[in-house]
Design a protein around this motif. Structure first.
Motif, PDB file in Angstrom:
ATOM      1  N   GLN A   1       0.836  -1.474  -0.042  1.00 57.44           N
ATOM      2  CA  GLN A   1      -0.172   0.001  -0.015  1.00 57.44           C
ATOM      3  C   GLN A   1       0.944   1.353  -0.191  1.00 57.44           C
ATOM      4  O   GLN A   1       0.407   2.115  -0.635  1.00 57.44           O
TER       5      GLN A   1
ATOM      6  N   GLY B   1      -5.538   3.097  -9.073  1.00 55.14           N
ATOM      7  CA  GLY B   1      -5.622   2.219  -7.870  1.00 55.14           C
ATOM      8  C   GLY B   1      -5.701   3.111  -6.646  1.00 55.14           C
ATOM      9  O   GLY B   1      -5.502   2.365  -5.461  1.00 55.14           O
TER      10      GLY B   1
ATOM     11  N   ASP C   1     -10.462  -2.714  -2.494  1.00 54.46           N
ATOM     12  CA  ASP C   1      -9.340  -3.014  -3.302  1.00 54.46           C
ATOM     13  C   ASP C   1      -8.225  -1.932  -3.497  1.00 54.46           C
ATOM     14  O   ASP C   1      -7.262  -1.891  -4.066  1.00 54.46           O
ATOM     15  N   GLU C   2      -8.870  -0.659  -3.015  1.00 55.51           N
ATOM     16  CA  GLU C   2      -8.053   0.640  -3.477  1.00 55.51           C
ATOM     17  C   GLU C   2      -7.026   0.958  -2.188  1.00 55.51           C
ATOM     18  O   GLU C   2      -7.302   0.302  -1.239  1.00 55.51           O
TER      19      GLU C   2
ATOM     20  N   LYS D   1      -5.909  -5.778  -0.973  1.00 55.42           N
ATOM     21  CA  LYS D   1      -4.862  -5.125  -1.694  1.00 55.42           C
ATOM     22  C   LYS D   1      -3.523  -5.390  -1.374  1.00 55.42           C
ATOM     23  O   LYS D   1      -2.415  -5.681  -1.819  1.00 55.42           O
TER      24      LYS D   1
ATOM     25  N   THR E   1      -5.831  -9.474  -3.462  1.00 55.87           N
ATOM     26  CA  THR E   1      -5.991  -8.780  -4.594  1.00 55.87           C
ATOM     27  C   THR E   1      -4.900  -8.397  -5.467  1.00 55.87           C
ATOM     28  O   THR E   1      -4.610  -8.669  -6.594  1.00 55.87           O
ATOM     29  N   ASN E   2      -3.752  -8.295  -4.702  1.00 58.61           N
ATOM     30  CA  ASN E   2      -2.359  -7.788  -5.424  1.00 58.61           C
ATOM     31  C   ASN E   2      -1.908  -9.224  -6.152  1.00 58.61           C
ATOM     32  O   ASN E   2      -1.577  -9.229  -7.502  1.00 58.61           O
TER      33      ASN E   2
END
Length: 335
Positions: free
Chosen positions: A131, A266, A288-289, A316, A320-321
């Motif tokens: 992140q 993103g 997911d952001e 994320k 998700t990543n």
């Protein structure tokens, strides 16, 4: 559209979230295997309304698999290289391969080009690293980042479901006037902060803090970038927060920073301090952001910018990543 034979190794918090995201993003799956330890074998999980039986992880279980998602833990060390020998592309959420020179460490919004250099294994960075790097990318594109000072506020779910259960139970115990049961962390986590995640290294930084340092340098391919991290466990169930200060080679004003962040894929910019709008864990969970706010010119550095970052570390920061990496493999026709 071609479909792919997929395996998920590990069916805990990250593994189950991987399954959820593959379904949400309608990843083109031809066949699906769920692999875990002998203890979990025989249990069932649901994907698109169909029940799948979890199998014990063995080398032979990877026969015919195109892509294997490893959810982390010891399985990566035991089985990832063996899976590659069978023609499998491994996307690993564990830390075992992250700093290997021949293994790309990928955040698709930041360094997608690195995926072309894979030799069968691609790794997810640490959740806190992911992140932060997404938030750093627009600044780095504008001016090289010389220095990063970051403090994290990490949810207990980063330590797994048992840690989440312990926070809930400790909260009940404390409110009932009982002595809290402490098993998952070094100290009581309910109504407390613990500035200690993972083991301490010889330099007095923790392993978690050094992950952020070394992984960020590798992702940006900039080993002269100076990074100092402090990782703190907080009594939050889900979503990690970070306070980040950067020093850039060239001056970036607050207005320029806001424009850079607002245009970046993103990132959700939440910046309206007069109306108390800024990122917080409770509404970023299950998204997911990467959410960025509290953007301001730093008072300690002439070329400094400070900001606050929040993201769901199970999505994320992990699952998700990993799925985005798999989608990038398909886009680049590398499978």
């Amino acid at each position: 559209m071609r479909q792919y034979n997929i395996a998920i190794v590990g069916t805990g918090a990250v593994g189950s979230t991987l399954l959820q995201i593959l379904e949400e993003r309608n990843f083109p799956i031809g066949s699906l295997k769920l692999l875990a330890t002998e203890r979990s074998a025989g249990q069932k999980m649901t994907y698109k309304g169909e029940k799948y039986t979890i199998e014990a992880t063995t080398i032979d279980a990877f026969d015919g698999v195109d892509i294997a998602f490893f959810a982390g833990g010891k399985a990566s060390e035991l089985y990832a290289r063996e899976a590659v020998k069978k023609g499998v592309i491994v996307i690993d959420n564990g830390s075992f391969f992250r700093l290997d020179d021949d293994v790309p460490l990928i955040v698709p919004e930041v360094n997608p080009e690195a995926i072309r250099n894979h030799n069968g294994i691609i790794t997810n960075p640490n959740c806190s690293t992911i992140q932060m790097c997404v938030a750093l990318k627009p600044f780095y594109n504008k001016s090289r980042i010389k220095r990063i000072i970051v403090s994290t506020y990490q949810a207990v779910s980063g330590a797994g479901q048992e840690a989440m259960d312990e926070l809930v139970e400790q909260t009940r115990e404390v409110l009932a006037g009982e002595s809290p049961t402490v098993e998952m962390f070094q100290h009581q986590i309910a109504f407390n902060l613990i500035p200690h995640i993972d083991i301490f290294m010889n330099n007095e930084y923790t392993k978690e803090e050094m992950k952020m340092t070394l992984e960020t340098q590798k992702i940006f391919n900039d080993y002269d970038m100076k990074i100092s991290a402090t990782a703190v466990r907080v009594p939050i169930l889900r979503s990690h927060s970070e306070s980040v200060t950067i020093e850039t080679e060239n001056k970036i004003t607050r207005d320029e920073a806001l424009e850079l962040l607002s245009d970046e894929k993103g990132i959700v910019l939440q910046y309206d301090p007069q109306n108390n709008i800024y990122p917080m864990p409770y509404f970023t969970s299950d998204t997911d952001e990467v959410y960025v706010g509290r953007v301001r010119e730093d008072l300690a550095f002439d070329n400094g910018i400070s900001f606050f970052v929040v993201a769901d570390q199970l999505r994320k920061g992990a699952a998700t990543n990993a799925v985005q990496i798999a989608e990038l493999l398909l886009e680049e026709e590398l499978v």
